[in-house]
Structure formats: C-alpha cells, structure tokens
Motif scaffolding. Structure first.
Motif, PDB file in Angstrom:
ATOM      1  N   MET A   1       0.758  -1.263  -0.023  1.00 21.93           N
ATOM      2  CA  MET A   1       0.006   0.052   0.050  1.00 21.93           C
ATOM      3  C   MET A   1       1.008   1.108  -0.015  1.00 21.93           C
ATOM      4  SD  MET A   1      -3.077  -1.341   0.078  1.00 21.93           S
ATOM      5  CE  MET A   1      -3.920   0.167   0.118  1.00 21.93           C
ATOM      6  N   GLN A   2       0.458   2.186  -0.874  1.00 19.85           N
ATOM      7  CA  GLN A   2       1.200   3.597  -0.746  1.00 19.85           C
ATOM      8  C   GLN A   2       0.603   4.161   0.279  1.00 19.85           C
ATOM      9  OE1 GLN A   2       3.854   4.110  -2.801  1.00 19.85           O
ATOM     10  NE2 GLN A   2       3.435   1.957  -3.590  1.00 19.85           N
ATOM     11  N   ARG A   3       1.353   5.461   0.854  1.00 22.06           N
ATOM     12  CA  ARG A   3       0.811   6.047   1.956  1.00 22.06           C
ATOM     13  C   ARG A   3      -0.115   7.075   1.269  1.00 22.06           C
ATOM     14  NH1 ARG A   3       5.882  10.071   3.012  1.00 22.06           N
ATOM     15  NH2 ARG A   3       6.353  10.983   1.060  1.00 22.06           N
TER      16      ARG A   3
ATOM     17  N   THR B   1      -1.180  -0.444  11.954  1.00 29.37           N
ATOM     18  CA  THR B   1      -2.313  -1.564  11.884  1.00 29.37           C
ATOM     19  C   THR B   1      -1.577  -2.789  12.217  1.00 29.37           C
ATOM     20  OG1 THR B   1      -1.144  -2.109   9.705  1.00 29.37           O
ATOM     21  CG2 THR B   1      -3.247  -0.521   9.796  1.00 29.37           C
TER      22      THR B   1
ATOM     23  N   ASN C   1       1.660  -4.035   6.892  1.00 28.69           N
ATOM     24  CA  ASN C   1       1.645  -2.998   8.042  1.00 28.69           C
ATOM     25  C   ASN C   1       1.589  -1.595   7.366  1.00 28.69           C
ATOM     26  OD1 ASN C   1       0.964  -5.284   9.915  1.00 28.69           O
ATOM     27  ND2 ASN C   1       3.255  -5.386  10.466  1.00 28.69           N
ATOM     28  N   LEU C   2       1.042  -1.001   8.096  1.00 32.06           N
ATOM     29  CA  LEU C   2       0.924   0.384   7.779  1.00 32.06           C
ATOM     30  C   LEU C   2       0.902   1.407   9.015  1.00 32.06           C
ATOM     31  CD1 LEU C   2      -1.958   0.874   4.939  1.00 32.06           C
ATOM     32  CD2 LEU C   2       0.534   1.142   4.640  1.00 32.06           C
ATOM     33  N   ARG C   3       1.279   2.685   8.871  1.00 29.03           N
ATOM     34  CA  ARG C   3       1.380   3.572  10.141  1.00 29.03           C
ATOM     35  C   ARG C   3       0.477   4.640   9.635  1.00 29.03           C
ATOM     36  NH1 ARG C   3       3.412   5.432  14.520  1.00 29.03           N
ATOM     37  NH2 ARG C   3       5.200   3.740  14.413  1.00 29.03           N
TER      38      ARG C   3
ATOM     39  N   TYR D   1      -2.597   7.613   6.193  1.00 30.83           N
ATOM     40  CA  TYR D   1      -1.501   6.656   6.551  1.00 30.83           C
ATOM     41  C   TYR D   1      -0.228   7.268   5.764  1.00 30.83           C
ATOM     42  CZ  TYR D   1      -5.490   3.376   7.314  1.00 30.83           C
ATOM     43  OH  TYR D   1      -6.613   2.772   7.918  1.00 30.83           O
TER      44      TYR D   1
END
Length: 448
Positions: free
Chosen positions: A221-223, A377, A395-397, A446
């Motif tokens: 996933m891209q921010r 996440t 995982n994303l922030r 994100y």
C-alpha cells in the motif's frame, strides 16, 4: 495466600478496618484499599496446554494522613484475621513515624462522607479441569496461542470517616492468536462472567475466515488517505488514548488536553459520536481510591458536544470545581461508545473500496493539542474492493486527528457493540474493558 472463602476474606477486611479506626490518634485519618484475586491461568501454545496454575493474592494499601501530610504502604492480605490485624498494626505504626517527617501537601484530600456499598456478582465459569477440553477441540487443527484467565476478583475500600465498599466478581477472559505457516496472525478476545460455548465457537469461526484470507499474497500500500473500516478492537485502542490527556480536567487546566479545542468551541466532533462512563454493567466498582462513588452513567460527549471531563477531588480542590467521582488519574474506567445504524452484514458493502483494519497497536499522540494520534495496523487487515476482500495488506502507520475520524470524516458506526476486555495481568488481573461498535471513516491518513 491460599484459597479462602469470600465470606472469610470480607470478615478479615472488616476486622482490620475496625482495628485501624479504633487505633487512630486525634487528627489522624486513613484510607484502606484492597486488591485481591483467586485466579486460574492456563497458557496455550500450538493448541496445547503449556502451563496452568492458580494465583491467590491480596494486597492492602494503607494511607495515613495527619497535619496536612500523608504517606502510604502496601502489605499482604491473607484472609487470616490474626495475621492481617497484626500486619496492619505494624504498618500503621511505621507510617505514623514517617508522616511526621514529610512536608505538607496543600492539595491533600481527606476522606469524607458516609457512603457504603456491597456488590457481589456471581458468574458461571468453567471448572478448572474442563478448560482444556472445552477450548482446544475447536482449534485442534490450528496454530493456536493464548491465555485463559478466570476466577474471583475483589476490590475493597474503607476509611476513618466510616465509608466502606466491597466489590467482588467472577470473570474470565480468553486472549488468543491464530497463526499461518508464514507467521501472520489473527487476534481475538472473548470475556464475560458466564462461559458461552456458542459465542466462543462463533468467534473462532470468524477468526478462521480471516486466517484463510491471510494466506494470499499481501498487497503493498502507498501512503495516502483511504476509506477505512475500524473493527471494535481497533476502535477500543483509540478510545483508550483518551485516558492519556483527553478526558482529564487536570490535563485541560494544565494545557495538555486533546479536547481543549472542543471545549473552546473551535472544533467539533460528529453528531454521531456519543461517549460516556457506564457502570451499570457491574464490570468495575464505582468507588475510587477515596471511596467516592461515581454516577451510574456519566455522559462525557453527547452528539459531538463536550458535556464534562473527569474531575477528581484533588483537581476540584485546586480549581474550585465539583468532583464527579473520578480517580486521581482522571482516566476512563468503564467507557462506552454508542452504536450507530450500520448493520454488521453491511460493513463491506458500505466500505465499498478501502481498508479493513482489525487491530491497531503502538498508539501515541503525535500532536495532542490538535488531537493527532499515530499508530500501526496489526494482525488481520485487508484491502477491500467493491465490497469484497481482495488481499491482506502490509503493515501501515496511520497519523490522523480525532477531529477528523470522529468528526467530519465519520461515516457510520455499527448497530452492535463488542466488549473489548482489559486483559492486563501485570500486577494483578485487571477489571473491565470498553464497549464499542465498529466504524467506517473517510480519508484516514496513512503516512508509511
């Protein structure tokens, strides 16, 4: 401490209280708090019992106050009257010597009032010998890891002014994870005062479905900003942040509250957002460390508008306010976030395209005055397209403001709540938890 009947424990506590009251010198006051449990702990690994046992423990905290000075000491509570009386007498003597040497505290709060209460909540817990045979068959083919905690938990309070409170409850919690061969995990919790086999089976089946979805290749996933569904466990983590510089009146007065802008009328939350303290479930005692009893229900935010913050007696004294039964740290004890109108079977359809986030962790304030929270996440999180789960995500922030995800970007709250228990056992088994729905928000940010 060996297993002692509840009645004997209460009798020993009462005897200690009466002895302390009769042994006070003129001008002295005390508070006495009890934290006790008789708990079974069973640890599972690879769907097998790895460790099991019981813990019987009790700690009394005596706080002595005299001449605007105070000190406290913890000591064991055994339930044996003679032992507990002798220990309490020795502690009282030691505190008396210590208090005389301490500086004055201008904000010291002395006990007051005459309130008493006695709550006993009996449950239907699994017999110790039945725990493995009840839990393991449903997960025998899975890499199942977790801990089952159950038993009697007691909280007590008494003071020199005559207040006395006794709270005892039977509770259990099962905190577990399921793992894939590649190490991805699904997390789940179930808790209550009565074991419900059908609810447990349904929870495991739900976790199985998520575990199967994790076997697909993760989607990078891209921010950016994504429409997001946050499951109840994730929402509970966000609500917990409010106990850290959110709902505290002292924090607001000292310039550190995330709700300062809301209180000043500079920002708003969604009219869908309702938060309150709700003690009617009987999950935690209503009394605090001063014996003050909180209202059965205390609305904090109603329809996005701030009604009140949590005010302890110390804060009330310092700022000339009225206390509302809060503890000294002015944190949430029995929070409830109100439901919305989104049916559970419509979550994916309403989300349409975006992220399904099951859990969050490592939360912190990134900018508390503006309500910005950051975190990661965790566990089973997925990319959804056109109402269908497509793939797990890496995982994303996230980093976003509660004035956004509980404000103008709040799309919907589910029409059912889930109880997310506090499963902490660092010094003792924690009580309570949070009642929360799931929620869909637009444009959650994100950053990594």
């Amino acid at each position: 401490m060996t297993t002692v009947e509840l009645g004997a424990l209460e009798q020993s506590f009462n005897t200690v209280v009466e002895q302390l009251r009769s042994g006070l010198n003129p001008g002295e006051h005390f508070t006495l708090t009890l934290t006790s449990e008789q708990s079974q702990f069973t640890r599972f690994n690879h769907a097998r019992v790895r460790q099991t046992g019981t813990v019987c423990d009790g700690i009394l905290r005596l706080k002595l106050m005299h001449d605007q000075r105070s000190s406290y000491q913890d000591f064991p509570f055994t339930g044996e009257v003679d032992i507990d009386r002798q220990e309490a007498q020795q502690v009282l003597y030691a505190l008396r010597q210590e208090v005389a040497q301490l500086p004055e505290n201008p904000y010291l709060i002395l006990p007051s009032g005459r309130e008493t209460s006695r709550e006993l909540h009996s449950g239907k817990l699994l017999a110790t010998e039945r725990v493995p045979s009840t839990i393991l068959p449903a997960v025998a083919d899975l890499d199942f890891t977790g801990i089952y905690s159950a038993g009697l938990v007691i909280r007590g309070y008494a003071d020199s002014m005559g207040q006395k409170h006794w709270f005892a409850t039977d509770t259990y919690s099962l905190d577990y994870s399921l793992f894939t061969d590649q190490g991805q995990a699904v997390k789940g919790t179930i808790a209550g005062s009565e074991w419900d086999q059908s609810a447990y089976t349904a929870k495991i089946e739900q976790s199985r479905e998520q575990l199967n979805r994790l076997t697909k290749a993760a989607k990078p996933m891209q921010r950016g900003q994504y429409r997001t569904y946050l499951a109840p466990a994730a929402v509970a983590e966000l609500v917990a942040m409010l106990s850290w510089g959110g709902v505290s009146e002292a924090s607001y007065r000292q310039g550190g509250s995330c709700f300062a802008a809301l209180r000043r009328g500079e920002k708003k939350l969604s009219p869908k957002f309702h938060l309150k303290e709700n003690f009617t479930q009987g999950l935690v005692p209503r009394f605090n460390e001063l014996g003050e009893v909180a209202p059965a229900e205390l609305p904090l935010i109603v329809a996005g508008e701030l009604v009140t913050l949590l005010i302890s007696s110390k804060t009330a004294k310092e700022y000339s306010l009225n206390a509302n039964g809060a503890t000294h740290d002015e944190g949430l004890r029995s929070p409830e976030l109100a439901i919305g109108d989104l049916p559970s079977d419509r979550i994916l359809a309403e989300l349409d395209t975006g992220l399904y986030v099951s859990n969050l962790h490592y939360l912190n304030w990134s900018d508390r005055p503006t309500g910005r929270i950051t975190g990661m996440t965790r566990y089973a999180c997925f990319w959804v397209e056109n109402g269908e789960v497509v793939a797990p995500i890496e995982n994303l922030r996230f980093d976003d403001s509660l004035y956004q995800f509980w404000g103008e970007n709040l799309v919907a709250l589910t029409n059912v709540q889930e109880f997310i228990p506090d499963v902490g056992t660092y010094e003792h088994r924690n009580l309570g938890g949070v009642w929360v729905p799931g929620m869909i928000v637009d444009n959650l940010t994100y950053t990594l």
